[in-house]
Write a protein that holds these residues in place. Structure first.
Motif, mmCIF file in Angstrom:
data_model
loop_
_atom_site.group_PDB
_atom_site.id
_atom_site.type_symbol
_atom_site.label_atom_id
_atom_site.label_comp_id
_atom_site.label_asym_id
_atom_site.label_seq_id
_atom_site.Cartn_x
_atom_site.Cartn_y
_atom_site.Cartn_z
ATOM 1 N N ILE A 125 0.928 -1.019 0.098
ATOM 2 C CA ILE A 125 0.011 -0.027 0.093
ATOM 3 C C ILE A 125 0.908 1.322 -0.114
ATOM 4 O O ILE A 125 0.521 2.260 -0.660
ATOM 5 C CB ILE A 125 -0.903 0.029 1.072
ATOM 6 N N GLU A 126 1.992 1.405 0.645
ATOM 7 C CA GLU A 126 2.810 2.302 0.735
ATOM 8 C C GLU A 126 3.377 2.776 -0.623
ATOM 9 O O GLU A 126 3.549 3.654 -1.104
ATOM 10 C CB GLU A 126 4.082 2.034 1.736
ATOM 11 N N LEU A 127 3.705 1.535 -1.323
ATOM 12 C CA LEU A 127 4.330 1.525 -2.595
ATOM 13 C C LEU A 127 3.307 2.147 -3.645
ATOM 14 O O LEU A 127 3.588 3.151 -4.319
ATOM 15 C CB LEU A 127 4.645 0.348 -3.403
ATOM 16 N N ALA A 128 1.993 1.727 -3.640
ATOM 17 C CA ALA A 128 0.895 2.088 -4.468
ATOM 18 C C ALA A 128 0.909 3.698 -4.168
ATOM 19 O O ALA A 128 0.392 4.452 -5.116
ATOM 20 C CB ALA A 128 -0.538 1.496 -4.123
ATOM 21 N N ASP A 129 0.747 4.229 -2.873
ATOM 22 C CA ASP A 129 0.665 5.446 -2.618
ATOM 23 C C ASP A 129 1.948 6.390 -3.125
ATOM 24 O O ASP A 129 1.503 7.456 -3.900
ATOM 25 C CB ASP A 129 0.509 5.775 -1.182
ATOM 26 N N ALA A 130 3.106 5.749 -3.202
ATOM 27 C CA ALA A 130 4.136 6.706 -3.558
ATOM 28 C C ALA A 130 4.112 6.859 -5.102
ATOM 29 O O ALA A 130 4.626 7.619 -5.696
ATOM 30 C CB ALA A 130 5.474 5.790 -3.075
ATOM 31 N N LEU A 131 3.461 5.626 -5.772
ATOM 32 C CA LEU A 131 3.443 5.894 -7.316
ATOM 33 C C LEU A 131 2.060 6.456 -7.584
ATOM 34 O O LEU A 131 1.814 6.486 -8.790
ATOM 35 C CB LEU A 131 3.508 4.480 -7.535
ATOM 36 N N GLY A 132 1.434 6.878 -6.694
ATOM 37 C CA GLY A 132 0.081 7.777 -7.152
ATOM 38 C C GLY A 132 -0.835 6.800 -7.473
ATOM 39 O O GLY A 132 -1.837 7.236 -8.537
ATOM 40 N N LEU A 133 -1.000 5.559 -7.083
ATOM 41 C CA LEU A 133 -2.113 4.636 -7.747
ATOM 42 C C LEU A 133 -3.539 4.429 -6.889
ATOM 43 O O LEU A 133 -3.267 3.974 -5.723
ATOM 44 C CB LEU A 133 -1.361 2.843 -7.792
ATOM 45 N N GLU A 134 -4.458 5.150 -7.628
ATOM 46 C CA GLU A 134 -5.525 5.070 -6.686
ATOM 47 C C GLU A 134 -6.308 3.860 -6.906
ATOM 48 O O GLU A 134 -6.791 3.208 -5.795
ATOM 49 C CB GLU A 134 -6.500 6.361 -7.335
ATOM 50 N N ARG A 135 -6.492 2.993 -7.882
ATOM 51 C CA ARG A 135 -6.947 1.994 -8.220
ATOM 52 C C ARG A 135 -6.001 0.905 -9.080
ATOM 53 O O ARG A 135 -5.453 1.536 -9.949
ATOM 54 C CB ARG A 135 -8.361 1.739 -8.782
ATOM 55 N N PHE A 136 -5.973 -0.405 -8.727
ATOM 56 C CA PHE A 136 -5.049 -1.261 -9.432
ATOM 57 C C PHE A 136 -5.546 -2.487 -9.230
ATOM 58 O O PHE A 136 -6.296 -3.004 -8.554
ATOM 59 C CB PHE A 136 -3.577 -1.153 -9.209
ATOM 60 N N ALA A 137 -4.909 -3.345 -10.234
ATOM 61 C CA ALA A 137 -5.035 -4.815 -10.007
ATOM 62 C C ALA A 137 -4.078 -5.434 -9.474
ATOM 63 O O ALA A 137 -2.721 -4.914 -9.666
ATOM 64 C CB ALA A 137 -5.410 -5.484 -11.620
ATOM 65 N N VAL A 138 -3.750 -6.539 -8.975
ATOM 66 C CA VAL A 138 -2.896 -7.266 -8.161
ATOM 67 C C VAL A 138 -2.685 -8.839 -9.021
ATOM 68 O O VAL A 138 -3.785 -9.284 -9.495
ATOM 69 C CB VAL A 138 -3.053 -7.183 -6.792
ATOM 70 N N ALA A 139 -1.722 -9.336 -9.001
ATOM 71 C CA ALA A 139 -1.531 -10.659 -9.530
ATOM 72 C C ALA A 139 -0.176 -11.232 -8.986
ATOM 73 O O ALA A 139 0.550 -10.546 -8.161
ATOM 74 C CB ALA A 139 -0.808 -10.348 -11.167
ATOM 75 N N GLY A 140 -0.227 -12.372 -8.863
ATOM 76 C CA GLY A 140 0.817 -13.137 -8.087
ATOM 77 C C GLY A 140 1.105 -14.531 -8.754
ATOM 78 O O GLY A 140 0.181 -15.267 -9.354
ATOM 79 N N HIS A 141 2.291 -15.127 -8.356
ATOM 80 C CA HIS A 141 2.645 -16.347 -8.947
ATOM 81 C C HIS A 141 3.198 -17.310 -7.630
ATOM 82 O O HIS A 141 3.742 -16.725 -6.943
ATOM 83 C CB HIS A 141 3.939 -16.490 -10.012
ATOM 84 N N SER A 142 2.602 -18.549 -7.556
ATOM 85 C CA SER A 142 3.071 -19.669 -6.748
ATOM 86 C C SER A 142 2.965 -18.696 -5.165
ATOM 87 O O SER A 142 1.762 -18.304 -5.012
ATOM 88 C CB SER A 142 4.423 -19.698 -6.863
ATOM 89 N N GLY A 143 4.098 -18.738 -4.282
ATOM 90 C CA GLY A 143 3.890 -18.229 -3.108
ATOM 91 C C GLY A 143 3.477 -16.614 -3.103
ATOM 92 O O GLY A 143 2.922 -15.958 -1.894
#
Length: 296
Positions: free
Chosen positions: A79-97
């Motif tokens: 969330i801190e990263l998203a805030d720093a990059l100015g991302l109000e809404r975004f998708a998330v993805a993940g592989h394995s762990g």
């Protein structure tokens, strides 16, 4: 590679791929990988209209470790990263762990995370019976050591392995290709993709396996958030010949999520998502694109 100083003073390193003008997606790498892992053709990723933001989990590469952290706790870093990059809404993805981390972030940010896309996910290991679905003998051994609370043994094994990976990453890739036949093509067919694997694994083991140890401890037991709280659309891609995690984990996970859809990659392995045709489907799902009509 850029980095961010978090509020508690730790460093979070992240990698950027795709189009700067694309739809933002925060991608969480797998157990022994790093934010470097991806399909090798960044122009392809850009053509899919995605801005891929791939953080190194704590203890991976130059990201500062955080011993004893949980999955939901890690979401604060994201969330801190998203805030720093100015991302109000975004998708998330993940592989394995990384899938467990992606779901934790979706649970933590129901109003900001638009959708979740997973490839070859681990499952919620809150039931001893689920350990049987860990196919890799190495990971199954680590899972047992975790159950027996032999944490120093896990750390020692990862330290030894880290020396091997960092000394000879090319050799580690070759051994992995032999150990996991369904991923041989993903590891070895493309020299460019192979170099990305070498760099990613080297970064994954950069702190003598510390980050991998933290991922294992965070995702191997009962997860510290409720899967029923992940109400966003979740697409789960799995290969039916996965030599590392059984496809059954994808089905178990899908049943526990309110809005999940599974997608079969016939003949696919654990790392199939880095293959071109799979990458188009995987990334396309992040933006809700029709994966049946890939770009030329």
């Amino acid at each position: 590679m850029p980095d961010l100083t978090l509020k508690d003073g730790r460093t979070l390193v992240y990698h950027l791929h795709g189009s700067e003008q694309g739809a933002p997606v925060l991608f969480v790498h797998g157990i022994s990988d790093s934010g470097l892992i991806r399909h090798h053709d960044d122009a392809l990723t850009a053509s899919l209209g995605v801005r891929l933001i791939s953080p190194n989990l704590p203890g991976i590469g130059r990201s500062t470790r955080k011993r004893g952290r949980g999955l939901f706790e890690w979401s604060r870093d994201a969330i801190e990263l998203a805030d720093a990059l100015g991302l109000e809404r975004f998708a998330v993805a993940g592989h394995s762990g990384g899938a467990a981390h992606a779901l934790a972030l979706a649970a933590a940010c129901p109003h900001r995370v638009t959708r979740v896309v997973l490839a070859s996910p681990v499952g919620p290991f809150d039931d001893l019976a689920l350990d049987a679905f860990v196919v890799s003998s190495e990971l199954r051994t680590i899972q047992r050591l975790y159950r027996w609370r032999l944490f120093p043994v896990i750390r020692a094994a990862l330290v030894i392995l880290s020396f091997q990976v960092r000394r000879d990453p090319a050799g580690f890739i070759e051994e992995s290709a032999l150990s996991y036949p369904s991923d041989t093509a993903a590891f070895l067919e493309s020299p460019t993709q192979r170099k990305i694997f070498e760099a990613s694994f080297s970064e994954g083991f950069a702190q003598y396996g510390e980050g991998i140890y933290e991922v294992v401890c965070a995702s191997s037991g009962k997860w510290d958030f409720d899967l029923s709280s992940v109400t966003q659309p979740v697409d789960i891609f799995y290969g039916d010949t996965d030599d590392i995690m059984s496809p059954e984990l994808s089905f178990i996970l899908a049943k526990r999520l309110p809005n999940a859809t599974t997608h079969l990659w016939a003949g696919g392995g654990h790392y199939d998502y880095v293959k071109r045709e799979r990458w188009v489907e995987f990334v396309g799902a992040m933006v809700g694109a029709d994966s049946k009509n890939p770009p030329p």
